[in-house]
Design a protein around this motif. Structure first.
Motif, short mmCIF file in Angstrom:
data_model
loop_
_atom_site.label_atom_id
_atom_site.label_comp_id
_atom_site.label_asym_id
_atom_site.label_seq_id
_atom_site.Cartn_x
_atom_site.Cartn_y
_atom_site.Cartn_z
N VAL A 3 7.62 19.90 6.64
CA VAL A 3 7.33 18.77 7.53
C VAL A 3 6.08 18.06 7.04
O VAL A 3 5.06 18.69 6.77
CB VAL A 3 7.15 19.24 9.00
N PHE A 4 6.18 16.73 6.95
CA PHE A 4 5.06 15.89 6.52
C PHE A 4 4.87 14.80 7.56
O PHE A 4 5.82 14.16 7.98
CB PHE A 4 5.34 15.28 5.15
N THR A 5 3.62 14.61 7.97
CA THR A 5 3.31 13.63 9.01
C THR A 5 2.59 12.44 8.38
O THR A 5 1.63 12.61 7.63
CB THR A 5 2.41 14.27 10.09
N CYS A 6 3.06 11.24 8.71
CA CYS A 6 2.45 10.02 8.19
C CYS A 6 1.07 9.85 8.83
O CYS A 6 0.91 9.96 10.04
CB CYS A 6 3.33 8.82 8.51
N LEU A 7 0.09 9.57 7.99
CA LEU A 7 -1.28 9.38 8.48
C LEU A 7 -1.42 8.12 9.32
O LEU A 7 -2.19 8.07 10.26
CB LEU A 7 -2.24 9.27 7.29
N GLU A 8 -0.68 7.09 8.97
CA GLU A 8 -0.82 5.80 9.65
C GLU A 8 -0.18 5.80 11.04
O GLU A 8 -0.81 5.43 12.02
CB GLU A 8 -0.22 4.68 8.81
N CYS A 9 1.10 6.18 11.11
CA CYS A 9 1.80 6.06 12.39
C CYS A 9 1.94 7.38 13.15
O CYS A 9 2.31 7.39 14.31
CB CYS A 9 3.18 5.44 12.18
N GLY A 10 1.67 8.51 12.47
CA GLY A 10 1.74 9.81 13.14
C GLY A 10 3.12 10.39 13.26
O GLY A 10 3.32 11.41 13.91
N LYS A 11 4.12 9.74 12.65
CA LYS A 11 5.49 10.24 12.74
C LYS A 11 5.69 11.39 11.76
O LYS A 11 5.26 11.32 10.62
CB LYS A 11 6.47 9.10 12.44
N ALA A 12 6.38 12.45 12.22
CA ALA A 12 6.65 13.62 11.38
C ALA A 12 8.01 13.48 10.73
O ALA A 12 8.98 13.04 11.36
CB ALA A 12 6.60 14.88 12.23
N PHE A 29 0.84 -1.18 0.00
CA PHE A 29 0.00 0.00 0.00
C PHE A 29 0.88 1.24 0.00
O PHE A 29 2.03 1.20 0.37
CB PHE A 29 -0.98 -0.02 1.18
N MET A 30 0.34 2.34 -0.40
CA MET A 30 1.08 3.60 -0.52
C MET A 30 0.97 4.37 0.79
O MET A 30 -0.11 4.52 1.35
CB MET A 30 0.51 4.43 -1.67
N VAL A 31 2.11 4.84 1.29
CA VAL A 31 2.14 5.64 2.50
C VAL A 31 1.55 7.02 2.18
O VAL A 31 1.80 7.59 1.13
CB VAL A 31 3.59 5.79 3.02
N THR A 32 0.74 7.54 3.11
CA THR A 32 0.09 8.83 2.91
C THR A 32 0.52 9.80 4.01
O THR A 32 0.62 9.42 5.18
CB THR A 32 -1.44 8.66 2.94
N PHE A 33 0.76 11.04 3.63
CA PHE A 33 1.23 12.07 4.55
C PHE A 33 0.26 13.23 4.61
O PHE A 33 -0.56 13.43 3.71
CB PHE A 33 2.60 12.61 4.10
N VAL A 34 0.40 14.03 5.67
CA VAL A 34 -0.34 15.28 5.80
C VAL A 34 0.70 16.39 5.81
O VAL A 34 1.68 16.33 6.56
CB VAL A 34 -1.18 15.31 7.11
N CYS A 35 0.47 17.40 4.99
CA CYS A 35 1.36 18.56 4.96
C CYS A 35 1.11 19.37 6.23
O CYS A 35 -0.03 19.76 6.50
CB CYS A 35 1.08 19.40 3.71
N ASP A 36 2.17 19.63 7.00
CA ASP A 36 2.01 20.36 8.25
C ASP A 36 1.76 21.85 8.04
O ASP A 36 1.38 22.55 8.97
CB ASP A 36 3.23 20.15 9.16
N VAL A 37 1.93 22.36 6.82
CA VAL A 37 1.69 23.77 6.54
C VAL A 37 0.23 24.00 6.16
O VAL A 37 -0.46 24.82 6.75
CB VAL A 37 2.63 24.29 5.43
N CYS A 38 -0.25 23.25 5.16
CA CYS A 38 -1.61 23.51 4.66
C CYS A 38 -2.64 22.46 5.09
O CYS A 38 -3.83 22.67 4.93
CB CYS A 38 -1.60 23.63 3.14
#
Length: 113
Positions: free
Chosen positions: A32-41, A1-10
Motif C-alpha cells: 500500500v502506497f499513500t499519495c502525499l498530496e491527496c492522502g489517497k491510499a 510535477f511528479m506524484v509522490t507516495f509514502v510506503c505504508d510499511v516502512c
C-alpha cells in the motif's frame, strides 16, 4: 510535477517512478502506497494509475476555490438573464418608430347626422 507516495510499511517517501525499485530492493512486503498530496491510499499496482493530483492551492484553499467557482457560475447565469431581458426591450422598442394606422374617417352624408 511528479506524484509522490509514502510506503505504508516502512514510511519512506518515494517518487512514483521509484516505487517499483523500492519494492524490489528495500521493502519487499510493501503493498500500500499513500499519495502525499491527496492522502489517497493505493494497493498493489494501482498507484501507477494515479497520474495527477490536487495542487497545493486546492489542498489548502479547496472550499474557497469551490465557492469562487460557484459565484462565477451564478454571475454568468445572471448576466445571461440580463442580456435576454435587454434583448426583449430592444425588440419592443423597434416598434416605437412605426406610425400606428389612423382610424378611417366616417363618410359624410346621411350617417353623419
Amino acid at each position: 510535477f511528479m506524484v509522490t507516495f509514502v510506503c505504508d510499511v516502512c514510511g519512506d517517501t518515494i517518487k512514483k517512478n521509484r516505487v517499483e525499485k523500492h519494492c524490489e530492493t528495500k521493502c519487499k512486503s510493501a503493498w500500500v502506497f499513500t499519495c502525499l498530496e491527496c492522502g489517497k491510499a493505493f494497493e498493489g499496482y494501482d498507484y501507477d494509475k494515479h497520474t495527477s493530483c490536487i495542487t497545493e492551492v486546492e489542498k489548502y484553499q479547496g472550499e474557497f476555490i469551490k465557492k469562487m467557482k460557484e459565484k462565477k457560475r451564478q454571475l454568468k447565469e445572471e448576466a445571461k438573464q440580463v442580456v435576454a431581458a435587454e434583448e426583449t426591450k430592444v425588440a419592443d422598442l423597434s416598434d416605437v418608430g412605426k406610425q400606428p394606422e389612423e382610424p378611417k374617417k366616417a363618410k359624410k352624408g346621411l350617417n353623419a347626422i
